[in-house]
Enzyme design. Structure first.
Site, PDB file in Angstrom:
ATOM      1  CB  CYS A   2       9.927  15.850 -57.659  1.00 35.04           C
ATOM      2  SG  CYS A   2      10.442  16.064 -59.726  1.00 35.04           S
ATOM      3  NE  ARG A  27       4.477  15.954 -55.033  1.00 32.62           N
ATOM      4  CZ  ARG A  27       4.335  16.282 -54.373  1.00 32.62           C
ATOM      5  NH1 ARG A  27       3.240  16.082 -53.580  1.00 32.62           N
ATOM      6  NH2 ARG A  27       5.549  17.286 -54.038  1.00 32.62           N
ATOM      7  CD1 TRP A  75       6.056  18.363 -65.223  1.00 34.41           C
ATOM      8  CD2 TRP A  75       7.983  20.012 -64.055  1.00 34.41           C
ATOM      9  NE1 TRP A  75       5.809  19.726 -65.087  1.00 34.41           N
ATOM     10  CE2 TRP A  75       5.999  20.215 -64.757  1.00 34.41           C
ATOM     11  CE3 TRP A  75       8.069  20.715 -63.653  1.00 34.41           C
ATOM     12  CZ2 TRP A  75       6.313  21.811 -65.296  1.00 34.41           C
ATOM     13  CZ3 TRP A  75       8.493  22.090 -64.110  1.00 34.41           C
ATOM     14  CH2 TRP A  75       7.333  22.240 -64.800  1.00 34.41           C
ATOM     15  CG  ASN A 101       9.694  17.921 -55.281  1.00 38.13           C
ATOM     16  OD1 ASN A 101       9.073  18.241 -54.012  1.00 38.13           O
ATOM     17  ND2 ASN A 101       9.669  18.605 -56.373  1.00 38.13           N
ATOM     18  N   GLY A 102      13.130  19.880 -56.153  1.00 37.78           N
ATOM     19  CA  GLY A 102      12.930  21.036 -56.341  1.00 37.78           C
ATOM     20  C   GLY A 102      13.272  21.601 -57.319  1.00 37.78           C
ATOM     21  CD  GLU A 479     -11.921  26.059 -64.254  1.00 39.70           C
ATOM     22  OE1 GLU A 479     -10.704  26.375 -64.382  1.00 39.70           O
ATOM     23  OE2 GLU A 479     -11.649  24.661 -64.535  1.00 39.70           O
ATOM     24  CE  LYS A 483      -9.511  22.885 -65.444  1.00 34.90           C
ATOM     25  NZ  LYS A 483      -9.906  23.104 -64.753  1.00 34.90           N
ATOM     26  CD  GLU A 486      -4.966  21.267 -66.751  1.00 33.81           C
ATOM     27  OE1 GLU A 486      -6.568  21.523 -66.583  1.00 33.81           O
ATOM     28  OE2 GLU A 486      -4.128  20.970 -65.639  1.00 33.81           O
ATOM     29  CG  HIS A 502     -12.937  47.508 -78.417  1.00 31.34           C
ATOM     30  ND1 HIS A 502     -13.092  48.892 -78.432  1.00 31.34           N
ATOM     31  CD2 HIS A 502     -13.938  47.525 -77.297  1.00 31.34           C
ATOM     32  CE1 HIS A 502     -13.825  49.537 -77.603  1.00 31.34           C
ATOM     33  NE2 HIS A 502     -14.766  49.007 -77.380  1.00 31.34           N
ATOM     34  CE  LYS A 600      -4.742  17.473 -58.432  1.00 31.71           C
ATOM     35  NZ  LYS A 600      -6.246  18.871 -59.692  1.00 31.71           N
TER      36      LYS A 600
HETATM   37  C1  AGP Z   1      -5.733  23.616 -63.703  1.00 37.06           C
HETATM   38  O1  AGP Z   1      -7.141  22.413 -63.763  1.00 37.06           O
HETATM   39  C2  AGP Z   1      -4.684  22.949 -62.932  1.00 37.06           C
HETATM   40  N1  AGP Z   1      -3.892  21.670 -63.822  1.00 37.06           N
HETATM   41  C3  AGP Z   1      -4.033  23.875 -62.261  1.00 37.06           C
HETATM   42  O2  AGP Z   1      -4.057  24.959 -62.942  1.00 37.06           O
HETATM   43  C4  AGP Z   1      -4.203  24.022 -60.939  1.00 37.06           C
HETATM   44  O3  AGP Z   1      -5.869  24.820 -60.718  1.00 37.06           O
HETATM   45  C5  AGP Z   1      -3.149  25.324 -60.457  1.00 37.06           C
HETATM   46  O4  AGP Z   1      -1.889  24.917 -60.296  1.00 37.06           O
HETATM   47  C6  AGP Z   1      -2.882  25.762 -59.052  1.00 37.06           C
HETATM   48  O5  AGP Z   1      -3.137  24.350 -58.590  1.00 37.06           O
HETATM   49  P1  AGP Z   1      -3.254  24.426 -56.624  1.00 37.06           P
HETATM   50  O6  AGP Z   1      -4.700  24.874 -56.207  1.00 37.06           O
HETATM   51  O7  AGP Z   1      -3.228  22.911 -55.999  1.00 37.06           O
HETATM   52  O8  AGP Z   1      -2.560  25.779 -55.563  1.00 37.06           O
HETATM   53  N1  GLU Z   2      14.894  19.881 -60.500  1.00 39.15           N
HETATM   54  C1  GLU Z   2      15.684  18.380 -60.579  1.00 39.15           C
HETATM   55  C2  GLU Z   2      14.519  17.886 -62.644  1.00 39.15           C
HETATM   56  O1  GLU Z   2      14.653  18.658 -63.127  1.00 39.15           O
HETATM   57  C3  GLU Z   2      13.973  18.460 -59.982  1.00 39.15           C
HETATM   58  C4  GLU Z   2      12.894  18.919 -60.696  1.00 39.15           C
HETATM   59  C5  GLU Z   2      11.940  18.980 -59.061  1.00 39.15           C
HETATM   60  O2  GLU Z   2      11.225  18.299 -58.155  1.00 39.15           O
HETATM   61  O3  GLU Z   2      10.464  18.808 -59.707  1.00 39.15           O
HETATM   62  O4  GLU Z   2      15.415  16.759 -62.280  1.00 39.15           O
END
Ligand code: AGP
Ligand code: GLU
Length: 605
Positions: A2, A27, A75, A101-102, A479, A483, A486, A502, A600
């Site tokens: 978010c 985000r 998100w 956010n949270g 890794e 990718k 993902e 195995h 991200k």
């Molecule tokens: C991988 O390509 C990323 N999308 C994800 O897995 C990332 O590496 C992970 O969320 C960790 O993030 P950070 O390095 O910002 O802690």
């Molecule tokens: N919990 C809130 C929602 O679902 C915010 C999500 C977030 O910060 O990731 O809308």
């Protein structure tokens, strides 16, 4: 996760808010919403599902003077991707508007209580509970109310709130989730991170947990337990996220193409390239401490980078090195050890379970070290020592160039610890020389992509893949598989070739191709004979192989990588494999920069 952004005060806030959201979209891109208010209390509320551009299109023609406003790119954690669940949310009397956010972990209990008090809920979100609670608990003024409301919330949150009856004022508070602030000549901004409006501002500060910030006519005050506090400004020293894609179709490709420079950037100022010696003061300081082992905590690609590095710590520095997934470290029994260096690695420096793990280790008085890319991020501020990867801003979801930056710094750390033990100076010099060479080799890899496109055409037709590896290539394979999953949403699993017999061999059939990493210096002959066992079952094999290491009877397709010494082997498959994933994603019409369901930085547990 978010992105939230707020603006107060002089010009029409809506264009700033939408620009800020566009820069924060990495985000979360489930939906976006914006709320603005004029000096006379006239309001503007608009929401749109999916991308911020859908919202931008809806608000394009607004020309009112909404001097203050809050905005959110979501998100989804609680409730589906719908306009009703999109922030900003509001109280029953439509007086208090809020973005969050949270996660409010006790929202179900609070919701039940509020329903008993006749509050009606229109969304499935946890956030709406906060808006209703503000109305229910309102007394005197918004600051008093917010400080009481937040005592009822089981965090994490960063909240921005506007009271329609007092339109000059915008209030923010946080616990766990990030919130930063900066001021321009006649405006104040609050944001989830520095990318939102970094091209307008050059200094910022970070809010601490439990603080309340009050913005009124572009002046700000910060309160901590009713005491006004002053914050030191920090300089924004990083490249801006709004950087152009240049000639590339996607940001992800642009970032992959920056990898050769990132490899060397990570070492600048830490190595004397002429003399090939390590000059980093931080690493010298670390070497003076009594450290016997390393324990590493990370998630996602950062975790994979670390596990690769754990081989280097063992091989070059004879140091035991344990690597833990941050979410599991957080709830496992912590056995503090004063001779262990606890290292926290995160591109964003905001990953919630990495951040919370740091707290656990710090509480026990153990030594903490960070390796982070985003300057000024939470994890970087919490630990005792640390190093930046200096990879430049990585905007979109797949972590690519920063993995190279992480590996580069980690190799340097292993060399530094090694040189204090038994590693010969000539060996250190040789590896430094090879790293410089590697940057040029990577550039050549980036120029030769014709074969990758051809291979992508063929392999985009499959749904499942095995990635096979041995030894030092374990986490490179993981890794590369990450990718592929993902970016393309195809299924991939990783196994040591030895392990195949195995049980995984039971899954092998001609429609389930194997991507075999077989590089010189990593048990290449053993891997080759294991692949023969796979080929005997008529499976298609895409071989990632060191140039010149000929096993032509074994493969259907190959991607060649340059020869390096054993230590540098984990770097070489990454660029072609990332590019292969991007190409397959494009063939399958996937959004390379914004993979479905992801964001991200993972700021919620
Ligand atoms: C991988 O390509 C990323 N999308 C994800 O897995 C990332 O590496 C992970 O969320 C960790 O993030 P950070 O390095 O910002 O802690
Ligand atoms: N919990 C809130 C929602 O679902 C915010 C999500 C977030 O910060 O990731 O809308």
């Amino acid at each position: 996760m978010c992105g939230i952004f707020a603006y107060n005060w002089n010009e029409n806030s809506i264009p700033f808010l939408v620009e800020g959201l566009t820069n924060l979209e990495y985000r979360g891109y489930d939906s976006a919403g914006v709320f603005g208010i004029t000096k006379n209390g006239k309001i503007f509320l608009e929401k749109a599902t999916w991308k911020v551009s859908n919202l931008a299109w809806k608000v394009e023609l607004n020309d009112k003077n909404y001097k203050s406003g809050i905005a959110h790119t979501r998100w989804a954690t609680h409730g589906g991707v719908t306009e009703l669940n999109t922030h900003p949310h509001f109280s029953t009397n439509e007086r208090f508007f809020i973005v969050h956010n949270g996660i409010i972990e006790n929202y179900a209990y609070l919701k039940e209580e509020l329903i008993k008090k006749w509050h009606k809920f229109y969304s499935e979100t946890d956030t709406e509970v906060v808006a209703k609670l503000v109305e229910y608990m309102f007394e005197k003024d918004l600051i008093t109310t917010i400080s009481k409301v937040t005592k009822k919330l089981v965090w994490a949150y960063a909240l921005w709130i506007i009271d329609v009856e007092n339109p000059d004022v915008l209030i923010g508070t946080k616990f766990g989730s990030p919130m930063i602030m900066w001021v321009a000549d006649d405006a104040c901004f609050l944001s989830s991170d520095i990318n939102a409006l970094s091209n307008h501002c050059h200094e910022f500060f970070t809010l601490e947990d439990n603080e309340i910030v009050v913005l009124e006519n572009w002046k700000h005050k910060i309160f901590n337990l009713w005491k006004e506090v002053n914050r030191e400004w920090e300089e924004m020293s990083q490249e801006f996220a709004t950087a152009e894609k240049w000639k590339f179709e996607t940001f992800t490709e642009k970032e992959i193409n920056e990898a050769p420079d990132v490899l060397l950037n990570a070492l600048k100022g830490r190595i004397n390239f002429e003399e090939k010696t390590i000059t980093s003061e931080t690493l010298t300081e670390l070497n003076e401490l009594d450290i016997e082992q390393i324990e590493i905590v990370a998630s996602g690609s950062s975790y994979f980078a670390w596990v690769t590095a754990s081989y280097w710590f063992k091989e070059l520095a004879w140091m035991p090195c344990d690597v833990r997934i941050s979410s599991e470290f957080l709830y496992d029994t912590f056995l503090p050890n004063k001779k262990t260096l606890y290292v926290f690695i995160s591109q964003s420096g905001e990953t919630a379970d990495v951040r919370e793990s740091v707290k656990i280790v710090k509480e026990k008085g153990c030594l903490t070290f960070w390796l982070v890319n985003v300057v000024g991020s939470t994890v970087a501020k919490m630990c005792d020592f640390g190093l930046y990867t200096h990879s430049g801003i990585e905007i979109w979801v797949a972590s690519t160039k920063n993995v190279i930056g992480q590996l580069s710094v980690l190799l340097l750390m292993a060399l530094s610890f090694g040189s204090k033990r038994n590693l010969q100076i000539k060996e250190v010099r040789k590896i430094i020389w090879e790293i410089e060479e590697l940057s040029s080799l990577m550039k050549i890899q980036l120029e030769n992509t014709k074969n990758i496109r051809k291979v992508a055409e063929k392999y985009s037709k499959y749904n499942d893949f095995f990635f096979l590896w041995r030894n030092l290539l374990f986490w490179t394979a993981e890794e590369c598989a990450l990718k592929l999953k993902e970016l393309t949403y195809l299924h991939a699993e990783c196994y040591a070739t030895w392990e195949l017999k195995h049980w995984p061999l039971a899954l092998v059939w001609p429609g389930f191709p194997c991507v075999a990493l077989n590089l010189k210096w990593v048990l290449e002959y053993k891997t080759a004979s294991n692949i023969k066992e796979v080929r005997a079952r008529n499976t298609t094999v895409l071989w990632i192989i060191t140039k010149g290491l000929d096993n032509s009877e074994l493969y259907d397709d190959i991607i060649e990588v340059p020869e390096t010494s054993r230590i540098l082997v984990p770097f070489t498959p990454m660029i072609p494999m990332w590019l292969l994933s991007v190409e397959i994603a494009k063939i399958l019409w996937k959004d390379v920069d914004k993979p479905q369901n992801l964001a991200k930085s993972v700021t919620v547990e």
